[in-house]
Write an enzyme that holds these catalytic residues in place. Structure first.
Site, PDB file in Angstrom:
ATOM      1  N   ARG A  67      63.412   2.379 -31.022  1.00 35.36           N
ATOM      2  CA  ARG A  67      62.609   2.674 -29.821  1.00 35.36           C
ATOM      3  C   ARG A  67      61.460   3.642 -30.147  1.00 35.36           C
ATOM      4  O   ARG A  67      60.358   3.512 -29.614  1.00 35.36           O
ATOM      5  CB  ARG A  67      63.516   3.251 -28.729  1.00 35.36           C
ATOM      6  CG  ARG A  67      62.811   3.454 -27.414  1.00 35.36           C
ATOM      7  CD  ARG A  67      63.811   3.752 -26.310  1.00 35.36           C
ATOM      8  NE  ARG A  67      63.161   3.929 -25.030  1.00 35.36           N
ATOM      9  CZ  ARG A  67      63.329   4.991 -24.252  1.00 35.36           C
ATOM     10  NH1 ARG A  67      64.140   5.968 -24.622  1.00 35.36           N
ATOM     11  NH2 ARG A  67      62.697   5.076 -23.096  1.00 35.36           N
ATOM     12  N   HIS A  71      57.629   2.930 -29.201  1.00 38.53           N
ATOM     13  CA  HIS A  71      56.827   3.830 -28.365  1.00 38.53           C
ATOM     14  C   HIS A  71      55.666   4.436 -29.145  1.00 38.53           C
ATOM     15  O   HIS A  71      54.669   4.831 -28.561  1.00 38.53           O
ATOM     16  CB  HIS A  71      57.716   4.921 -27.752  1.00 38.53           C
ATOM     17  CG  HIS A  71      58.503   4.438 -26.571  1.00 38.53           C
ATOM     18  ND1 HIS A  71      58.780   5.220 -25.463  1.00 38.53           N
ATOM     19  CD2 HIS A  71      59.073   3.245 -26.306  1.00 38.53           C
ATOM     20  CE1 HIS A  71      59.479   4.514 -24.578  1.00 38.53           C
ATOM     21  NE2 HIS A  71      59.684   3.322 -25.079  1.00 38.53           N
ATOM     22  N   GLY A  77      48.441   3.028 -31.093  1.00 40.54           N
ATOM     23  CA  GLY A  77      48.760   2.330 -32.342  1.00 40.54           C
ATOM     24  C   GLY A  77      49.851   3.020 -33.144  1.00 40.54           C
ATOM     25  O   GLY A  77      50.322   4.106 -32.793  1.00 40.54           O
ATOM     26  N   ASP A  79      50.695   5.205 -35.377  1.00 46.20           N
ATOM     27  CA  ASP A  79      50.061   6.310 -36.104  1.00 46.20           C
ATOM     28  C   ASP A  79      50.881   7.591 -35.998  1.00 46.20           C
ATOM     29  O   ASP A  79      50.360   8.686 -36.202  1.00 46.20           O
ATOM     30  CB  ASP A  79      48.647   6.555 -35.570  1.00 46.20           C
ATOM     31  CG  ASP A  79      48.668   7.059 -34.135  1.00 46.20           C
ATOM     32  OD1 ASP A  79      49.731   6.986 -33.481  1.00 46.20           O
ATOM     33  OD2 ASP A  79      47.622   7.554 -33.668  1.00 46.20           O
ATOM     34  N   GLU A  93      52.498  13.129 -26.234  1.00 41.85           N
ATOM     35  CA  GLU A  93      53.160  11.888 -25.790  1.00 41.85           C
ATOM     36  C   GLU A  93      54.664  12.069 -25.602  1.00 41.85           C
ATOM     37  O   GLU A  93      55.259  11.573 -24.657  1.00 41.85           O
ATOM     38  CB  GLU A  93      52.961  10.777 -26.826  1.00 41.85           C
ATOM     39  CG  GLU A  93      51.587  10.187 -26.871  1.00 41.85           C
ATOM     40  CD  GLU A  93      51.423   9.226 -28.039  1.00 41.85           C
ATOM     41  OE1 GLU A  93      52.411   8.619 -28.502  1.00 41.85           O
ATOM     42  OE2 GLU A  93      50.281   9.079 -28.502  1.00 41.85           O
ATOM     43  N   ASN A  99      58.916   9.129 -22.198  1.00 43.88           N
ATOM     44  CA  ASN A  99      59.442   9.458 -23.528  1.00 43.88           C
ATOM     45  C   ASN A  99      60.535  10.526 -23.515  1.00 43.88           C
ATOM     46  O   ASN A  99      61.019  10.931 -24.572  1.00 43.88           O
ATOM     47  CB  ASN A  99      58.297   9.914 -24.445  1.00 43.88           C
ATOM     48  CG  ASN A  99      57.478   8.743 -24.954  1.00 43.88           C
ATOM     49  OD1 ASN A  99      57.983   7.620 -25.012  1.00 43.88           O
ATOM     50  ND2 ASN A  99      56.233   8.992 -25.326  1.00 43.88           N
ATOM     51  N   HIS A 197      66.837  -4.351 -26.982  1.00 42.60           N
ATOM     52  CA  HIS A 197      67.850  -3.817 -26.063  1.00 42.60           C
ATOM     53  C   HIS A 197      69.255  -4.327 -26.382  1.00 42.60           C
ATOM     54  O   HIS A 197      70.185  -4.067 -25.630  1.00 42.60           O
ATOM     55  CB  HIS A 197      67.470  -4.133 -24.609  1.00 42.60           C
ATOM     56  CG  HIS A 197      66.304  -3.319 -24.121  1.00 42.60           C
ATOM     57  ND1 HIS A 197      65.741  -3.452 -22.884  1.00 42.60           N
ATOM     58  CD2 HIS A 197      65.589  -2.324 -24.740  1.00 42.60           C
ATOM     59  CE1 HIS A 197      64.734  -2.604 -22.749  1.00 42.60           C
ATOM     60  NE2 HIS A 197      64.614  -1.907 -23.858  1.00 42.60           N
ATOM     61  N   THR A 243      77.949  -4.796 -26.980  1.00 46.83           N
ATOM     62  CA  THR A 243      77.981  -4.454 -28.411  1.00 46.83           C
ATOM     63  C   THR A 243      76.755  -3.596 -28.739  1.00 46.83           C
ATOM     64  O   THR A 243      75.889  -4.016 -29.492  1.00 46.83           O
ATOM     65  CB  THR A 243      77.975  -5.737 -29.258  1.00 46.83           C
ATOM     66  OG1 THR A 243      76.822  -6.512 -28.875  1.00 46.83           O
ATOM     67  CG2 THR A 243      79.223  -6.565 -29.049  1.00 46.83           C
TER      68      THR A 243
HETATM   69  C1  HEM Z   1      59.851  -5.169 -22.244  1.00 48.16           C
HETATM   70  C2  HEM Z   1      59.588  -3.967 -21.858  1.00 48.16           C
HETATM   71  C3  HEM Z   1      60.502  -2.792 -22.053  1.00 48.16           C
HETATM   72  C4  HEM Z   1      60.902  -1.932 -21.081  1.00 48.16           C
HETATM   73  C5  HEM Z   1      60.515  -1.997 -19.619  1.00 48.16           C
HETATM   74  C6  HEM Z   1      61.779  -0.978 -21.702  1.00 48.16           C
HETATM   75  C7  HEM Z   1      62.365   0.076 -21.048  1.00 48.16           C
HETATM   76  C8  HEM Z   1      63.382   0.841 -21.556  1.00 48.16           C
HETATM   77  C9  HEM Z   1      64.119   1.826 -20.825  1.00 48.16           C
HETATM   78  C10 HEM Z   1      63.867   2.215 -19.377  1.00 48.16           C
HETATM   79  C11 HEM Z   1      65.069   2.327 -21.637  1.00 48.16           C
HETATM   80  C12 HEM Z   1      66.148   3.348 -21.300  1.00 48.16           C
HETATM   81  C13 HEM Z   1      65.631   4.745 -21.364  1.00 48.16           C
HETATM   82  C14 HEM Z   1      66.706   5.688 -20.899  1.00 48.16           C
HETATM   83  O1  HEM Z   1      67.163   5.552 -19.765  1.00 48.16           O
HETATM   84  O2  HEM Z   1      67.096   6.561 -21.691  1.00 48.16           O
HETATM   85  C15 HEM Z   1      64.928   1.680 -22.918  1.00 48.16           C
HETATM   86  C16 HEM Z   1      65.724   1.922 -24.002  1.00 48.16           C
HETATM   87  C17 HEM Z   1      65.569   1.299 -25.209  1.00 48.16           C
HETATM   88  N1  HEM Z   1      64.536   0.454 -25.570  1.00 48.16           N
HETATM   89 FE1  HEM Z   1      63.252  -0.431 -24.304  1.00 48.16          FE
HETATM   90  N2  HEM Z   1      61.890  -1.258 -23.022  1.00 48.16           N
HETATM   91  C18 HEM Z   1      61.128  -2.364 -23.295  1.00 48.16           C
HETATM   92  C19 HEM Z   1      60.935  -2.936 -24.537  1.00 48.16           C
HETATM   93  C20 HEM Z   1      61.522  -2.504 -25.687  1.00 48.16           C
HETATM   94  C21 HEM Z   1      61.182  -2.968 -27.006  1.00 48.16           C
HETATM   95  C22 HEM Z   1      60.039  -3.927 -27.299  1.00 48.16           C
HETATM   96  C23 HEM Z   1      62.034  -2.342 -27.876  1.00 48.16           C
HETATM   97  C24 HEM Z   1      62.102  -2.441 -29.368  1.00 48.16           C
HETATM   98  C25 HEM Z   1      61.518  -3.343 -30.113  1.00 48.16           C
HETATM   99  C26 HEM Z   1      62.892  -1.498 -27.103  1.00 48.16           C
HETATM  100  C27 HEM Z   1      63.920  -0.751 -27.603  1.00 48.16           C
HETATM  101  C28 HEM Z   1      64.741   0.063 -26.853  1.00 48.16           C
HETATM  102  C29 HEM Z   1      65.964   0.652 -27.354  1.00 48.16           C
HETATM  103  C30 HEM Z   1      66.578   0.417 -28.720  1.00 48.16           C
HETATM  104  C31 HEM Z   1      66.473   1.444 -26.321  1.00 48.16           C
HETATM  105  C32 HEM Z   1      67.740   2.319 -26.370  1.00 48.16           C
HETATM  106  C33 HEM Z   1      67.395   3.662 -26.975  1.00 48.16           C
HETATM  107  C34 HEM Z   1      68.579   4.578 -27.200  1.00 48.16           C
HETATM  108  O3  HEM Z   1      69.729   4.199 -26.993  1.00 48.16           O
HETATM  109  O4  HEM Z   1      68.323   5.734 -27.598  1.00 48.16           O
HETATM  110  N3  HEM Z   1      62.537  -1.594 -25.793  1.00 48.16           N
HETATM  111  N4  HEM Z   1      63.886   0.788 -22.845  1.00 48.16           N
END
Ligand code: HEM
Length: 321
Positions: A67, A71, A77, A79, A93, A99, A197, A243
């Protein structure tokens, strides 16, 4: 020539092409495989070791590292702007609302420290982050992909830059498609990268709206269990899938059963534009892995700083003075 011989010939050709690509010079803009081959030959090895040690202690960091890279790339970009600390008069950021729950900064610090000890001032924080995300995915049993290197670190990190650049967890696929298109990623990349996710967790603050407003697209037993999670308040957490420390296609299978955690997750199955891709990835994990590799490769090239731009930060949290 028999079918078996043709297949063996094809596999050899594929391996040759991959080896040639790995040894070759520039492959993506001014990035290249083996960029640090002469200047810091053990860089990738060091990254892998430190990530491995960190995940042994805490496997949930795999998602966090992935993540962080996402981000980083979507704002200014790839960077390493997401790694910079806020300073007097500037909120960085990493302190923007989207974040707040990022984790894994300490892992990146440890990698950078180890790399600097071997070859000071050579390897950028942006490359360290791209490699750490790749290794984290692989160690969580996801696909392995080559990461072309040579990114340079940015000097700007401003919280408000995240506002339009990072996707909010809302039920609107058109907006999600637009946000990805802004960084030249298409709808297929968007659905495949959302498969990130398959790892990690979200806080109740980010999915409680789904509990209230999306009962028709939310499996009733998941609704009950998430309801009791959220009794713990906004800071309570739930995993994205069953999982959550293993990189697999279960995330997409959950979506097809209306068990997506965020509105933006479930929307991918509910929208006619993306439903078929979700079903394909759910049924065919190898295809998901392939699409994810392609998506990560493209994501890792967003708005790069190369050549004279940017710098090679000495520590990832502050720009060089
Ligand atoms: C499609 C749009 C996306 C949205 C709206 C989104 C939104 C979110 C949100 C709201 C969370 C939870 C934050 C929290 O409550 O702590 C999250 C977690 C996460 N996101 Fe996304 N995300 C998106 C795309 C992505 C992409 C493209 C990736 C990676 C290539 C990604 C990887 C992750 C990961 C791995 C977590 C879990 C992080 C952790 O457990 O520490 N997400 N995302």
């Amino acid at each position: 020539m028999s079918a078996g011989q043709m297949k063996r010939g094809f596999v050899r050709l594929l391996i040759l092409v991959q080896v040639a690509a790995a040894l070759a010079g520039p492959v993506a803009g001014e990035l290249s495989m083996g960029y640090y081959g002469m200047t810091c030959p053990f860089a990738e090895y060091i990254v892998r070791n430190v990530v491995g040690e960190a995940l042994m202690k805490d496997p949930t960091l795999a998602g966090s590292l992935l993540r962080l890279h996402f981000h980083d790339c979507f704002v200014q970009g790839c960077d390493a702007s997401v790694l910079l600390d806020s300073a007097d008069g500037n909120t960085a950021e990493k302190d923007a609302p989207a974040n707040q729950s990022l984790r894994g900064f300490e892992v990146i610090d440890s990698i950078k420290e180890a790399v600097e000890a071997q070859c000071p001032g050579v390897v950028s924080c942006a490359d360290v982050l791209a490699l750490a995300a790749r290794d984290a995915v692989f160690m969580a049993r996801g696909p392995y992909y080559g990461v072309p290197l040579g990114r340079r670190d940015g000097t700007r990190s401003v919280a408000s830059d995240t506002f339009l650049a990072l996707p909010p967890p809302i039920n609107n696929v058109t907006l999600l498609i637009q946000i990805f298109a802004n960084v030249s990623l298409d709808v297929h990349d968007m659905v495949a990268l959302s498969g990130g996710h398959t790892l990690g967790i979200a806080h109740c603050a980010n999915f409680k709206a789904r509990l209230q407003a999306e009962t028709e697209t939310l499996d009733s037993s998941l609704a009950t269990s998430l309801g009791s999670v959220c009794q713990g308040g906004d800071s309570a957490t739930a995993p994205f899938d069953r999982t959550s420390t293993r990189f697999d296609a279960v995330y997409y299978r959950e979506l097809t059963s209306r068990r997506g955690l965020l509105s933006s997750d479930q929307a991918l199955f509910e929208s006619p534009e993306t439903r078929e891709m979700v079903s394909m990835f759910a049924m065919n994990p190898s295809y998901f892995f392939y699409a994810f590799q392609q998506g990560m490769y493209k994501m890792g090239q967003i708005n790069l700083k190369v050549g004279d731009e940017g710098e090679i930060r000495r520590t990832c949290r502050v720009i060089n003075s």
